[in-house]
Each structure stands twice: as C-alpha cells, then as structure tokens.
Design a protein around this motif. Sequence first.
Motif, PDB file in Angstrom:
ATOM      1  N   LEU A  92       0.848  -1.188   0.000  1.00  0.00           N
ATOM      2  CA  LEU A  92       0.000   0.000   0.000  1.00  0.00           C
ATOM      3  C   LEU A  92       0.884   1.239   0.000  1.00  0.00           C
ATOM      4  N   ARG A  93       0.605   2.154  -0.917  1.00  0.00           N
ATOM      5  CA  ARG A  93       1.375   3.396  -1.005  1.00  0.00           C
ATOM      6  C   ARG A  93       0.687   4.564  -0.322  1.00  0.00           C
ATOM      7  N   ALA A  94      -0.630   4.581  -0.363  1.00  0.00           N
ATOM      8  CA  ALA A  94      -1.384   5.718   0.165  1.00  0.00           C
ATOM      9  C   ALA A  94      -2.617   5.211   0.889  1.00  0.00           C
ATOM     10  N   ALA A  95      -3.114   6.024   1.797  1.00  0.00           N
ATOM     11  CA  ALA A  95      -4.338   5.671   2.514  1.00  0.00           C
ATOM     12  C   ALA A  95      -5.511   5.626   1.540  1.00  0.00           C
ATOM     13  N   VAL A  96      -6.426   4.680   1.741  1.00  0.00           N
ATOM     14  CA  VAL A  96      -7.594   4.548   0.883  1.00  0.00           C
ATOM     15  C   VAL A  96      -8.862   4.566   1.736  1.00  0.00           C
ATOM     16  N   THR A  97      -9.889   5.232   1.216  1.00  0.00           N
ATOM     17  CA  THR A  97     -11.192   5.264   1.869  1.00  0.00           C
ATOM     18  C   THR A  97     -12.277   5.153   0.815  1.00  0.00           C
ATOM     19  N   ARG A  98     -13.493   4.818   1.239  1.00  0.00           N
ATOM     20  CA  ARG A  98     -14.599   4.665   0.286  1.00  0.00           C
ATOM     21  C   ARG A  98     -14.962   5.979  -0.388  1.00  0.00           C
ATOM     22  N   ASN A  99     -14.793   7.085   0.323  1.00  0.00           N
ATOM     23  CA  ASN A  99     -15.232   8.372  -0.222  1.00  0.00           C
ATOM     24  C   ASN A  99     -14.104   9.123  -0.927  1.00  0.00           C
ATOM     25  N   MET A 100     -12.983   8.435  -1.197  1.00  0.00           N
ATOM     26  CA  MET A 100     -11.898   9.129  -1.867  1.00  0.00           C
ATOM     27  C   MET A 100     -12.227   9.337  -3.342  1.00  0.00           C
TER      28      MET A 100
END
Length: 259
Positions: A92-100
Amino acid sequence: MLDWHNGPTNYARHFVINPILSPVQTSSRDDAVLNALVDFVASEGLKPGDRLPTERVLAEYLKVSRTTVREALTRWQELGLVERRQGSGTYLRAAVTRNMLHMPLTLPSGNDFRSLMHTLEIRRGLEAEAAVLCAERASDEDIAFIEKKLIVMEEAFHAREGMSSEEDWDFHLAVFRTSGNPLFEQIIAAMYEMFHRFWEHPLGVRDFGHASFPYHRTLFNCIAARDPVGARAEALKLIATVEDDLKRGAANLQKQSKT
C-alpha cells in the motif's frame, strides 16, 4: 420552460430521448470489488508501506476470481495507491477510503530535459508546501519518525556512494505524510515512477542528486525546530540543486552532439 415536476413522461413529450442513454447503475462490479478491498484494508488496519495479502487470499476473502482481484489491484496501481514489487508482493502506497476521489494524472513521459523540468516544477511546489505544513503540524512522534528515515537515507548514501533513491523517497514520503493533507501523499505516490527517472542517471549525470544530500538534514532540522519559513527555504534549496544537475546534464549532451 419545461415542467420538471411532472416527471420524465412530460419531458419526453418535448424531446426524443437519445437511445445511447441508459439507466444509471448504482455500483459496478469493479467498484464493488474496490470498495470491498477498501473495507479489508480498513478492517486490518493496514497503513501505507504495509504489504497486502496475496491475490489468492484476497480472492478467497472477497469471493471473486483472482483475475478480478488482479484487475482491481492494477487499477489501484495506475492511481498510485499500491506498488507491486516482483518477488515480494503488493504494498500500500497511500491511505484509501470509500469516499476518496480517484484523480488519474496525465504525466509527461521521457527522459529528456524538457520532460524532467516539467516534473521538477511540480515537485518544487509539492515539496515546499508540504515542508511548511509538516513543520507546523508535526508531533514529537512524527519528528522522530522522519529522523529515522533520514538516518537510514544518510547511511545508504554513504554506504552505496550516493545510490540511495529508495531511502530518499521514504524520507520525502514521511514529510508528505506528516503534512496532514492526504492529497500531498496521494499525488506524490501517483508520480512515483516519474520522479524516479531522476535517479536513473538522467542526461548522463553520474553524480546526480549528490549536491542535494546535505539539504535533507537541514530541511529536517527546520521541521524539528517547527520553523515553516526555514523548512520552505531548505526544500527549495534542495530542489534547486536538482535543477542544476539537470541543466548540467543538458549542457553535457549538447556538447556531445556538437563533437
């Protein structure tokens, strides 16, 4: 003026609906898989730098084929959210969220002077502003983490005669992450491959990046002192040395072309 309140039937009396238009699907299978991956990352508490499970494990967890998982990870890779390392796995390189919001970037390609300068202009703005925010927002724990990355980079630089691109990247990524603005980290992650062209001896400069080495320490010192003005100045000095290296390389190539 059409009466929208009477619904689509009334609207259709005045216009012929284009047959290309079709009912909107609330969620495609691809989006559903990506959302499920986001949920998995969140439930496992995975952070940037952590390794994801294998495609087989993810496929079993999500109840989909490995091909579907592979396609989803490829999409994430194109967006700079994950990195695939041959023989090691997917990280994983970056944070991920559903609303991204996914923002694909169209980036200049090539290893010529103009393309590299375009890249550098973008990096100059990112580095300077991230340094300011980092100096303003870094906690004691953040500063300790950045210093750890700096020490690793310095040791690699001395041990491998300046070949410390991965460690250099980790240091800058720590600064971007500490800025507190996730867009900095996501944009820099999406530009990973482009930025790494600088470390592939661009334009024949064999000691590329060596002049920037001391400014990593001075940049950190300003961040640790909570000095945003100084942090910006040191970040700009660092980028200026990179620009000098590029110009030196371009001049060398021009001389070679005339001989």
